[in-house]
Design a protein around this motif. Structure first.
Motif, short mmCIF file in Angstrom:
data_model
loop_
_atom_site.label_atom_id
_atom_site.label_comp_id
_atom_site.label_asym_id
_atom_site.label_seq_id
_atom_site.Cartn_x
_atom_site.Cartn_y
_atom_site.Cartn_z
N LEU A 144 137.69 -51.26 52.30
CA LEU A 144 137.90 -52.53 53.00
C LEU A 144 136.68 -53.41 52.82
CD1 LEU A 144 139.07 -51.67 56.64
CD2 LEU A 144 140.28 -53.14 55.05
N TYR A 145 136.86 -54.54 52.21
CA TYR A 145 135.75 -55.50 52.23
C TYR A 145 136.30 -56.90 52.27
CZ TYR A 145 136.20 -55.21 47.04
OH TYR A 145 136.64 -55.19 45.75
N ASP A 146 135.45 -57.81 52.74
CA ASP A 146 135.92 -59.17 52.94
C ASP A 146 135.82 -59.99 51.66
OD1 ASP A 146 133.03 -60.41 53.09
OD2 ASP A 146 133.06 -58.63 54.38
N GLU A 147 136.44 -61.14 51.71
CA GLU A 147 136.49 -62.03 50.54
C GLU A 147 135.11 -62.36 49.99
OE1 GLU A 147 136.20 -65.88 48.55
OE2 GLU A 147 135.52 -65.47 50.57
N VAL A 148 134.12 -62.52 50.87
CA VAL A 148 132.77 -62.88 50.40
C VAL A 148 132.22 -61.77 49.50
CG1 VAL A 148 130.40 -63.41 51.07
CG2 VAL A 148 132.30 -64.32 52.41
N ILE A 149 132.33 -60.55 49.97
CA ILE A 149 131.85 -59.40 49.18
C ILE A 149 132.62 -59.32 47.86
CG2 ILE A 149 131.62 -56.87 49.14
CD1 ILE A 149 129.73 -58.00 51.15
N GLY A 150 133.90 -59.60 47.92
CA GLY A 150 134.75 -59.50 46.73
C GLY A 150 134.39 -60.52 45.67
N HIS A 151 134.07 -61.73 46.11
CA HIS A 151 133.85 -62.81 45.15
C HIS A 151 132.38 -63.11 44.87
CE1 HIS A 151 138.13 -64.63 45.53
NE2 HIS A 151 138.06 -63.70 44.60
N MET A 152 131.50 -62.57 45.72
CA MET A 152 130.08 -62.85 45.58
C MET A 152 129.52 -62.20 44.30
SD MET A 152 127.28 -61.83 48.42
CE MET A 152 127.79 -60.12 48.44
N ARG A 153 128.65 -62.95 43.63
CA ARG A 153 127.99 -62.37 42.46
C ARG A 153 126.54 -62.05 42.82
NH1 ARG A 153 131.20 -62.94 37.96
NH2 ARG A 153 132.92 -64.36 38.39
N GLU A 154 126.12 -60.83 42.47
CA GLU A 154 124.75 -60.41 42.74
C GLU A 154 124.22 -59.70 41.52
OE1 GLU A 154 123.86 -59.11 47.06
OE2 GLU A 154 125.54 -57.86 46.44
N LYS A 155 122.92 -59.65 41.47
CA LYS A 155 122.30 -58.82 40.45
C LYS A 155 122.44 -57.37 40.92
CE LYS A 155 117.89 -57.57 38.48
NZ LYS A 155 116.44 -57.71 38.60
N VAL A 156 123.00 -56.54 40.09
CA VAL A 156 123.14 -55.14 40.47
C VAL A 156 122.61 -54.21 39.39
CG1 VAL A 156 125.05 -55.25 42.10
CG2 VAL A 156 125.54 -55.21 39.67
#
Lengths: 377, 254, 75
Positions: free
Chosen positions: A169-181
């Motif tokens: 379960l994760y929200d739209e922000v986590i789904g669409h957010m781009r981060e350096k990983v």
């Protein structure tokens, strides 16, 4: 593959994690904001000899996943709010028939069509109780792109280990957010396979569990011919209405998850050691909470954060301990009150439980949580 | 000598179908077809939905999957993709396959995936006590059409043919030997095979509509005005094979 | 074509034919009785099928194929 560093979106990290976990089947249906998972797996799965299918609807996608898993292939589907509602019946089927699979719900605003492109955390109770009947549930809630990747792998490992669906379960922000990983070298990741029978086919009972309450699994077509049904069933898999058998089966299903609670439980604490007030927050909200805690500390308020990574089964023990330590817990969530009831239940009146809730389709900002902390100090 | 007992789970017998129900006749035809083709029980998967006919999977000694209402074709699609080497037979009813599961039926036909679907058409929802089905003839009575049915009904074979099914056939439980042949042909056909079986529900449907004894209801099927036998056969790319082509392409082998 | 040899059957036999009836499984639908053109079969007072004229059987197999309950076998 080696450890890799890159700019990545949450949904993309989910797809990549699935491949690392050994997922070789995906069935889905387009829905915002989860479609990128399907798009990415449509590309990646055939590269590793896996299969992707876009089904005619969400219900069929869940069904196809269960069918493929019975064929012995690690399977996944992903969706969002309305689609998650449609999957509920077959999700219950997978729980009852103990077919491992992973179901991703990228949460958007609801109810109904709601806010397809905005975040929410309003499906956490649906994840727990969305399908009918008594049932155990495992749900994980990552809060960063990297964590989406790792939780996807964990979701598969738990599903396979315990023969049950696991919800991510994760929200739209986590789904669409781009981060350096920075992703771990896949060869260093522990991968779990479902428990196999050691007995010959003649004596195999598909629903007879060992001491750990997990029955060994054998895929279709291996000479262990057996029956799978969503009707109440006995150890042979055949329908039964025998009250004792039905009750024993129900209790084993629950026990199976309860007894592995410590294996499932995951959380992060931040500045909690000497905290007098705490925030309980998950997903994107926990990141705002972290910033709020830091600011509160700089202003002399001894705040801390408990961030559950596993939402279900609920972290009763951890929250209970926290309630003994702090005088107040602020439950911040993007809904009008869901996990707060669990926190209240676990706190048992030992600490004040306050809410900071938002249902506007906007993420909760650090200042909002900071204000809530100042109010309960 | 052929023995049905080699193919069913004796601990589950006798079956739960009502006195005179045609479903047992289809089960026998299916077992004879499997025997005729010499298929190994280990390599057959049978997938069913919910309803009287879907209880069939509990009786057959192979890999059996009794799914949710209307969804057997979706489960079977996943299973077949995971294990193309298995012979996957789907058992559904007129309510399961044409009403709640109608969407899966047309899309499974469109994909032409190598499944054999037997749709038992008894014109009624038997298990729930005799409610209107999308196949109940006009003017007949059911518990939910107490004044007679005003809805036109489906021609399942025309529906599946239009959707792209590459083997479409209709048989009846009265002509059980030709039915056995149709089932065998359907299983052998590469692609989506659909066999509608006209069967009887004397206890629930027949009694309410005064359709006669079980034997009379069987004999009435011989006079059906619907076409029977193989109605449509075509060749086209089979889905799991086509997907192997996708894998080859994704892996840069083509 | 059908065999019920493994079951507790009532067996009727002549040189030409063996008819096996598994009374336990017979639900009494009478399909076999109605389709038998040679009138070999009848219902007993308990509503189970019985063979009344085994000699007349011409092995048309209609009863064997159409019994929905796997309760009759012609050999």
């Amino acid at each position: 593959m080696r450890a890799s560093v890159g700019l990545m979106q949450g949904n993309e990290a989910c797809a990549r994690g699935a491949i690392v976990a050994g997922c070789r089947f995906y069935a889905g249906y387009p829905i915002t904001p989860s479609s990128e998972i399907a798009e990415e797996l449509a590309r990646l799965l055939p590269q590793v000899g896996g299969k992707f299918i876009q089904m005619e609807d969400e219900i069929g996608a869940m069904g196809a996943c269960i069918g493929a898993s019975l064929g012995g292939v690690k399977s996944m589907t992903a969706t969002s709010g309305p689609g998650f509602s449609l999957k509920q019946e077959n999700l219950g089927y997978a729980i009852y028939t103990e077919v491992p699979c992973v179901v991703v719900n990228v949460m958007r605003g609801g109810p109904s069509t709601g806010l397809p492109t905005s975040p929410a955390q309003s499906d956490v109770m649906q994840a727990r109780w969305g399908t009918h009947g008594d049932h155990p549930m495992i749900a994980l809630a990552p809060a960063s792109v990297r964590e989406v990747h790792d939780c996807t792998i964990r979701a598969f490992n738990l599903a396979e280990r315990l023969r049950t669906p696991v919800i991510l379960l994760y929200d739209e922000v986590i789904g669409h957010m781009r981060e350096k990983v920075e992703l771990t070298d896949p060869s260093q990741v522990a991968i779990v396979e479902r428990p196999k029978p050691t007995c010959p086919p003649e004596v195999y009972l598909p629903y007879k569990a060992g001491e750990d309450d997990v029955p060994p699994f054998v895929r279709f077509g291996e000479g262990y011919r057996y029956h799978v049904t969503g009707l109440a069933h006995d150890e042979r898999g055949f329908p039964t209405q025998n009250p004792r058998v039905v009750e024993a089966h129900q209790r084993r299903l629950h026990r199976k998850v309860e007894r592995h609670r410590d294996e499932i439980a995951a959380y992060e604490t931040f500045m909690l050691e000497d905290a007098e007030v705490a925030v309980f927050a998950y997903g994107i909200t926990a990141r705002s909470a972290r910033a709020a805690v830091r600011t509160a500390r700089s202003e002399g308020l001894r705040a801390g954060l408990l961030r559950p990574i596993s939402l279900w089964p609920f972290l009763d023990l951890e929250v209970g301990k926290l309630a003994q330590q702090v005088k107040a817990i602020v439950v911040a969530e993007m809904n009008l009150g869901q996990m707060i009831y669990e926190v209240e239940r676990a706190a048992q009146g030992r600490a004040r439980v306050a809410a900071y809730q938002k249902a506007s389709g906007e993420p909760i900002h650090p200042e909002e949580i900071l204000a809530a902390l100042q109010e309960v100090r | 000598m052929f023995d049905y007992h080699e193919y069913f789970r004796s601990e589950m017998m006798p079956h739960m179908w009502c006195k005179g129900c045609g479903n047992g006749i289809v089960l026998k035809a299916l077992l004879r077809a499997i025997h005729r083709l010499g298929l190994s029980k280990d390599r057959i998967a049978m997938v069913s939905g919910i309803g009287c006919s879907s209880r069939l999977t509990g009786y057959v000694d192979c890999n059996t999957l009794h799914t949710t209402h209307g969804r057997p074709l979706a489960f079977a699609t996943g299973l077949k993709l995971a294990r193309p080497e298995l012979t996957v037979i789907v058992i559904t009813g007129d309510g399961d396959g044409l009403a709640i599961g109608g969407n899966h039926l047309i899309h499974t036909a469109r994909r032409n995936i190598d499944l054999t679907c037997l749709l038992f058409n008894n014109q009624i929802y038997g298990m729930t006590g005799g409610q209107l089905a999308p196949t109940t003839p006009e003017a007949l009575f059911s518990t939910t059409t107490p004044y007679g049915n005003i809805e036109p009904n489906f021609d399942a074979c025309r529906l599946v043919q239009a959707a792209g099914g590459t083997f479409v056939a209709r048989g009846t439980v009265y002509r059980a030997i030709p039915l056995e042949k149709l089932i065998a042909e359907g299983i052998q056909h590469k692609g989506f095979s659909f066999i509608e079986v006209l069967t009887t529900c004397p206890e629930i449907h027949g009694r309410r509509n005064k359709l006669g004894t079980p034997a009379e209801m069987l004999q009435a099927l011989a006079k059906t005005t619907l076409p029977t036998g193989v109605i449509h056969q075509a060749s086209g790319p089979e889905y799991t094979e086509a997907y192997d082509g996708i894998i080859a392409k994704a892996q840069g082998r083509t | 074509m059908n065999s019920l040899v493994h079951q507790r059957c009532r067996v009727y036999t002549t040189e030409k034919v063996t008819i096996r009836i598994l009374e336990e499984w017979c639900k009494g639908c009478e399909i076999c009785v109605d389709v038998c053109k040679k009138h070999c079969l009848a219902m007993d007072i308990l509503g189970k099928v019985k063979v009344v004229n085994v000699e007349a059987c011409n092995k048309c197999l209609l009863c064997d194929v159409l019994c929905p309950d796997f309760a009759i076998a012609i050999e």
